[in-house]
Design a protein around this motif. Structure first.
Motif, short mmCIF file in Angstrom:
data_model
loop_
_atom_site.label_atom_id
_atom_site.label_comp_id
_atom_site.label_asym_id
_atom_site.label_seq_id
_atom_site.Cartn_x
_atom_site.Cartn_y
_atom_site.Cartn_z
N LEU A 131 0.81 -1.22 0.00
CA LEU A 131 0.00 0.00 0.00
C LEU A 131 0.84 1.27 0.00
CD1 LEU A 131 -3.03 -1.02 2.21
CD2 LEU A 131 -3.13 -0.22 -0.14
N GLN A 132 2.13 1.13 -0.33
CA GLN A 132 2.93 2.36 -0.49
C GLN A 132 2.48 3.06 -1.77
OE1 GLN A 132 7.17 0.90 0.36
NE2 GLN A 132 6.98 2.77 1.57
N ASN A 133 1.95 2.26 -2.71
CA ASN A 133 1.39 2.82 -3.94
C ASN A 133 -0.13 2.82 -3.81
OD1 ASN A 133 3.61 0.56 -5.60
ND2 ASN A 133 4.05 2.67 -5.03
N PRO A 134 -0.76 3.99 -3.67
CA PRO A 134 -2.21 4.01 -3.48
C PRO A 134 -2.95 3.54 -4.74
CG PRO A 134 -1.22 6.19 -3.15
CD PRO A 134 -0.15 5.31 -3.66
N PRO A 135 -3.83 2.54 -4.60
CA PRO A 135 -4.58 2.02 -5.76
C PRO A 135 -5.43 3.11 -6.41
CG PRO A 135 -4.94 0.64 -3.82
CD PRO A 135 -4.17 1.83 -3.35
N PRO B 186 6.84 7.52 -23.83
CA PRO B 186 6.71 7.45 -22.38
C PRO B 186 6.25 8.77 -21.76
CG PRO B 186 9.02 7.62 -22.98
CD PRO B 186 8.25 7.65 -24.26
N VAL B 187 5.66 8.68 -20.61
CA VAL B 187 5.24 9.88 -19.91
C VAL B 187 5.45 9.63 -18.42
CG1 VAL B 187 2.83 9.18 -19.58
CG2 VAL B 187 3.39 11.60 -19.74
N GLU B 188 5.53 10.69 -17.66
CA GLU B 188 5.69 10.53 -16.22
C GLU B 188 4.63 11.36 -15.51
OE1 GLU B 188 9.64 11.50 -14.98
OE2 GLU B 188 9.86 9.58 -13.98
N ILE B 189 3.91 10.75 -14.60
CA ILE B 189 2.88 11.49 -13.88
C ILE B 189 3.17 11.43 -12.37
CG2 ILE B 189 1.11 11.06 -15.64
CD1 ILE B 189 -0.04 8.90 -13.77
N PRO B 190 2.75 12.45 -11.64
CA PRO B 190 2.97 12.41 -10.18
C PRO B 190 1.96 11.50 -9.50
CG PRO B 190 1.86 14.44 -10.81
CD PRO B 190 2.12 13.69 -12.09
N VAL B 191 2.42 10.72 -8.52
CA VAL B 191 1.50 9.91 -7.72
C VAL B 191 1.84 10.08 -6.25
CG1 VAL B 191 1.09 8.10 -9.44
CG2 VAL B 191 3.00 7.86 -7.85
N ASN C 254 -5.56 7.44 -12.98
CA ASN C 254 -4.69 8.45 -13.62
C ASN C 254 -3.74 7.80 -14.62
OD1 ASN C 254 -5.82 10.46 -12.08
ND2 ASN C 254 -4.34 10.17 -10.41
N ILE C 255 -3.26 6.62 -14.28
CA ILE C 255 -2.38 5.89 -15.21
C ILE C 255 -3.16 5.54 -16.47
CG2 ILE C 255 -1.06 3.77 -15.54
CD1 ILE C 255 -0.28 3.87 -12.65
N ILE C 256 -4.40 5.08 -16.27
CA ILE C 256 -5.22 4.69 -17.43
C ILE C 256 -5.50 5.90 -18.31
CG2 ILE C 256 -7.47 3.76 -18.10
CD1 ILE C 256 -7.25 2.06 -15.52
N LYS C 257 -5.67 7.05 -17.68
CA LYS C 257 -5.90 8.27 -18.46
C LYS C 257 -4.72 8.52 -19.40
CE LYS C 257 -7.84 11.41 -15.83
NZ LYS C 257 -7.67 12.47 -14.80
#
Ligand code: UDP
Ligand code: MG
Length: 333
Positions: A121-125, A213-218, A130-133
């Motif tokens: 759970l360090q990565n919130p589901p 590739p792209v990078e998004i904030p999480v 947002n990834i799918i977007k």
């Protein structure tokens, strides 16, 4: 290529492409989660992950890879199967490490888009939509940058150095390679699967196969339960995998350092001779210590060099043995 290799490739291909029937039933999204002694995290993880997935328009599956856990991770996963349709459990024969477990998950995932995440759970589901977007916008590799990273200062510094090294080597400017909450298109996953490297680092490998590739904030959270599976030694080994797996630079630096040491050595020798002539034999006796210092310096340099060479040779040895990256015990789907 030998017949054996051919057969292996065909088998790989059939797991990648599946049968005609299989292709029709493919989900849009596969979520791949490696798990090593995560029994306490499964319930809270699923309680957040499955509602997020259910709220999507896309179809999905969750591929959990039990990486040879010593606790009841497998039992907990299996007990969830009845209540959680879409859950696939891949049980590895023993502990192969996080990246090998993700590879196993890739090999048994069928989705058009594959999302990897940690089990703790360090990565919130909740970040999955947002990834799918980003996928919908046409990106084939969605990297993530952790904001408010919840790790020790040491881990953060180590990551920063790692990220800089990979950026230099791969030429692809991603800020954060360490966060495993990432998205890969089927094409990128297939590319990765065709590299059965014994040791690898998936986010770095993926960059070689991505066109857009792209990078998004999480967001990043504290580990929900249990301890990090990465001891200092394992972290170091991961850094070495990264360095030797993706770069020849350490070997070149070795060459430069070696050359530098040799030149310094020659200059020092000349200096010692000159001092001996100018100052006489009396000085030479005391100079023994200078000599020792110089000697140790060079011996140290040589050992360092040998060690680094050994590291590459060890990896070449592992690569030529062509050992499988992972061995599946059983698949529950
Ligand atoms: N993991 C794994 N095999 C291992 C070590 C870790 O499958 O040998 C999994 C672990 O269960 C978790 C993820 O990899 O889902 C990340 O591990 P961890 O949280 O310990 O790493 P950290 O967050 O400290 O980098
Ligand atoms: Mg973690």
């Amino acid at each position: 290529m030998t017949d054996n290799n051919n057969i292996q490739l065909q088998q790989n291909q059939s797991t990648i492409d599946g049968t005609q029937e299989d292709r029709k039933n493919r989900p849009d999204i596969s979520v791949v989660i490696p798990m090593y002694n995560e029994e306490k995290n499964i319930a809270p993880l699923f309680a957040r992950l499955f509602p997020v997935l259910s709220s999507l328009e896309e179809t999905w599956e969750v591929v959990c890879v039990n990486d040879g856990s010593g606790d009841s991770t497998l039992e907990v996963l299996l007990s969830n199967r009845a209540a959680r349709p879409g859950l696939v459990v891949v049980d590895l024969a023993r502990n192969f490490g996080q990246h090998a477990a993700v590879m196993a998950g890739f090999a048994h995932s069928r989705g058009k888009w594959v999302i990897t995440m940690d089990a703790d759970l360090q990565n919130p589901p909740e970040e999955i939509p947002n990834i799918i977007k980003s996928f919908r916008q046409g990106h084939d590799l969605v990297g993530t940058v952790r904001i408010n990273r919840q790790d020790t200062a040491f881990r953060k510094t180590a990551s920063r150095i790692t990220n800089r090294i990979i950026t230099r080597v791969s030429g692809i400017d991603l800020k954060d390679f360490g966060c495993m909450l990432r998205g890969y298109s089927r094409e990128v996953v297939n590319g990765i699967l065709q590299n059965p490297e014994y040791r690898t680092f998936i986010p770095a490998l993926a960059t070689f196969f991505a066109h857009n590739p792209v990078e998004i904030p999480v967001r990043h959270e504290d580990r929900a339960a249990g301890e990090s599976k990465y001891s200092l030694l394992k972290l170091f080994s991961l850094q070495l995998d990264l360095m030797t797996g993706f770069s020849m630079w350490p070997l070149r630096i070795l060459f430069f350092v070696g050359t530098g040491l040799a030149i310094t050595g020659i200059l020092l020798a000349v200096l010692l001779v000159v001092l001996r002539i100018v100052l006489g034999a009396g000085w030479a006796a005391e100079g023994v210590f200078t000599l020792f210092a110089a000697l140790f310096f060079f011996i140290g340099g040589q050992f360092f060099a040998l060690g680094l060479l050994g590291e590459y040779i060890g990896r070449i040895f592992q690569a030529v043995r062509k050992r499988p990256t992972f061995l599946v015990g059983k698949i529950y789907s």
